[in-house]
Design a protein around this motif. Structure first.
Motif, mmCIF file in Angstrom:
data_model
loop_
_atom_site.group_PDB
_atom_site.id
_atom_site.type_symbol
_atom_site.label_atom_id
_atom_site.label_comp_id
_atom_site.label_asym_id
_atom_site.label_seq_id
_atom_site.Cartn_x
_atom_site.Cartn_y
_atom_site.Cartn_z
ATOM 1 N N ASN A 82 0.786 -1.218 -0.027
ATOM 2 C CA ASN A 82 0.043 0.003 0.011
ATOM 3 C C ASN A 82 0.675 1.136 0.006
ATOM 4 N N TYR A 83 0.656 2.181 -0.711
ATOM 5 C CA TYR A 83 1.256 3.524 -0.732
ATOM 6 C C TYR A 83 0.731 4.215 0.312
ATOM 7 N N LEU A 84 1.759 5.041 1.083
ATOM 8 C CA LEU A 84 1.864 5.661 2.318
ATOM 9 C C LEU A 84 1.968 7.074 2.161
ATOM 10 N N ALA A 85 1.282 8.025 2.622
ATOM 11 C CA ALA A 85 1.740 9.472 2.577
ATOM 12 C C ALA A 85 2.776 9.844 3.656
ATOM 13 N N PRO A 86 3.526 10.532 3.447
ATOM 14 C CA PRO A 86 4.597 10.925 4.633
ATOM 15 C C PRO A 86 3.994 11.691 5.818
ATOM 16 N N CYS A 87 4.349 11.440 6.915
ATOM 17 C CA CYS A 87 3.608 12.175 7.964
ATOM 18 C C CYS A 87 4.131 13.577 7.968
ATOM 19 N N GLY A 88 3.468 14.533 8.834
ATOM 20 C CA GLY A 88 3.691 15.914 8.938
ATOM 21 C C GLY A 88 5.252 16.146 9.274
ATOM 22 N N ASP A 99 15.367 24.070 -0.652
ATOM 23 C CA ASP A 99 14.282 24.854 -1.086
ATOM 24 C C ASP A 99 13.460 24.047 -2.435
ATOM 25 N N ARG A 100 14.150 23.370 -3.162
ATOM 26 C CA ARG A 100 13.618 23.073 -4.439
ATOM 27 C C ARG A 100 12.732 21.775 -4.111
ATOM 28 N N ASN A 101 13.056 21.308 -3.001
ATOM 29 C CA ASN A 101 12.156 20.080 -2.564
ATOM 30 C C ASN A 101 10.512 20.308 -2.389
ATOM 31 N N ASP A 102 10.132 21.550 -2.315
ATOM 32 C CA ASP A 102 8.673 21.776 -2.397
ATOM 33 C C ASP A 102 8.022 21.233 -3.589
ATOM 34 N N GLY A 103 8.739 20.996 -4.544
ATOM 35 C CA GLY A 103 8.281 20.677 -5.999
ATOM 36 C C GLY A 103 8.333 19.301 -6.055
ATOM 37 N N MET A 104 8.902 18.430 -5.320
ATOM 38 C CA MET A 104 9.109 17.181 -5.430
ATOM 39 C C MET A 104 7.436 16.180 -5.677
ATOM 40 N N ILE A 105 7.744 15.275 -6.246
ATOM 41 C CA ILE A 105 6.358 14.475 -6.524
ATOM 42 C C ILE A 105 6.424 13.361 -5.554
ATOM 43 N N VAL A 106 5.309 13.337 -4.714
ATOM 44 C CA VAL A 106 5.041 12.411 -3.989
ATOM 45 C C VAL A 106 4.019 11.221 -4.573
ATOM 46 N N ILE A 107 4.354 10.126 -4.561
ATOM 47 C CA ILE A 107 3.477 9.186 -5.078
ATOM 48 C C ILE A 107 2.491 8.475 -4.028
ATOM 49 N N LEU A 108 1.225 8.860 -4.296
ATOM 50 C CA LEU A 108 0.403 8.143 -3.271
ATOM 51 C C LEU A 108 -0.529 6.984 -3.873
ATOM 52 N N GLY A 109 -0.323 6.884 -5.087
ATOM 53 C CA GLY A 109 -0.971 5.574 -5.708
ATOM 54 C C GLY A 109 -0.727 5.616 -7.119
ATOM 55 N N GLU A 110 -1.283 4.609 -7.975
ATOM 56 C CA GLU A 110 -0.615 4.124 -9.348
ATOM 57 C C GLU A 110 -0.886 5.519 -10.031
ATOM 58 N N ASP A 111 -2.060 6.184 -10.090
ATOM 59 C CA ASP A 111 -2.251 7.482 -10.670
ATOM 60 C C ASP A 111 -2.555 8.499 -9.939
ATOM 61 N N LYS A 112 -1.906 8.750 -8.773
ATOM 62 C CA LYS A 112 -2.176 9.704 -7.701
ATOM 63 C C LYS A 112 -0.868 9.929 -7.108
ATOM 64 N N THR A 113 -0.629 11.531 -7.737
ATOM 65 C CA THR A 113 0.494 11.951 -7.227
ATOM 66 C C THR A 113 0.154 13.779 -6.755
ATOM 67 N N TYR A 114 1.309 13.985 -5.747
ATOM 68 C CA TYR A 114 0.934 15.432 -5.344
ATOM 69 C C TYR A 114 2.352 15.879 -5.151
ATOM 70 N N LEU A 115 2.443 17.373 -5.277
ATOM 71 C CA LEU A 115 3.769 18.101 -4.950
ATOM 72 C C LEU A 115 3.815 18.171 -3.469
ATOM 73 N N LEU A 116 5.058 18.159 -3.069
ATOM 74 C CA LEU A 116 5.160 18.280 -1.463
ATOM 75 C C LEU A 116 4.541 19.579 -1.002
ATOM 76 N N ARG A 117 4.559 20.756 -1.785
ATOM 77 C CA ARG A 117 4.058 21.958 -1.469
ATOM 78 C C ARG A 117 2.566 21.830 -1.011
ATOM 79 N N GLU A 118 1.833 20.782 -2.070
ATOM 80 C CA GLU A 118 0.352 20.856 -1.710
ATOM 81 C C GLU A 118 0.240 19.803 -0.536
ATOM 82 N N LEU A 119 1.039 19.117 -0.058
ATOM 83 C CA LEU A 119 0.894 18.203 1.055
ATOM 84 C C LEU A 119 1.425 18.992 2.409
ATOM 85 N N LEU A 120 1.856 20.218 2.236
ATOM 86 C CA LEU A 120 2.507 21.077 3.231
ATOM 87 C C LEU A 120 2.149 22.473 2.937
ATOM 88 N N PRO A 121 0.732 22.724 2.764
ATOM 89 C CA PRO A 121 0.342 24.233 2.669
ATOM 90 C C PRO A 121 0.530 25.208 3.849
#
Length: 126
Positions: A82-88, A99-121
């Motif tokens: 199972n895919y897991l989201a990183p904790c806070g 500083d560039r890591n806010d644009g990293m892609i976090v994979i949360l599923g086969e077709d489900k990705t978020y940028l780190l900045r979206e997970l850390l508003p």
């Protein structure tokens, strides 16, 4: 984008073990890919007193050991795949390494990705 290679690398290091009466680990693994294309992995360590750390932290430590800081993609999975989201804590930790890591892609599923900045508003550093 295909992220199977990262999930496969994380799955390679999954190895649940009980280390002592107070510590166990390996139930969760993470793999991250840097801007230079290198992949680093890590596993979680859980202790009775919450002194352990997440797989994402272990993968980042492996990366830092090799002199890199810029992460472009990351995945964490459990022993069942199972895919897991990183904790806070991990989200904040990874964001502070470069500083560039806010644009990293976090994979949360086969077709489900978020940028780190979206997970850390509402990033306090911006």
């Amino acid at each position: 984008m295909n992220f199977n290679h990262l999930k496969n690398e994380a799955n390679k290091v999954i190895n649940p073990k009980k280390y002592s009466n107070y510590a166990e680990g390996g139930q969760v693994a993470a793999a991250l890919e840097t801007a230079s294309g290198n992949v680093y992995t890590g596993i979680c360590i859980d202790t009775a007193c919450s002194l352990g750390f997440c797989a994402e932290h272990a993968a980042a430590a492996d990366m830092l050991k090799h002199g890199e800081t810029h992460i472009v993609k990351m995945v964490a999975v459990d022993q069942d795949g199972n895919y897991l989201a990183p904790c806070g804590r991990c989200r904040e930790f990874l964001s502070q390494l470069d500083d560039r890591n806010d644009g990293m892609i976090v994979i949360l599923g086969e077709d489900k990705t978020y940028l780190l900045r979206e997970l850390l508003p509402f990033d306090w550093k911006k």
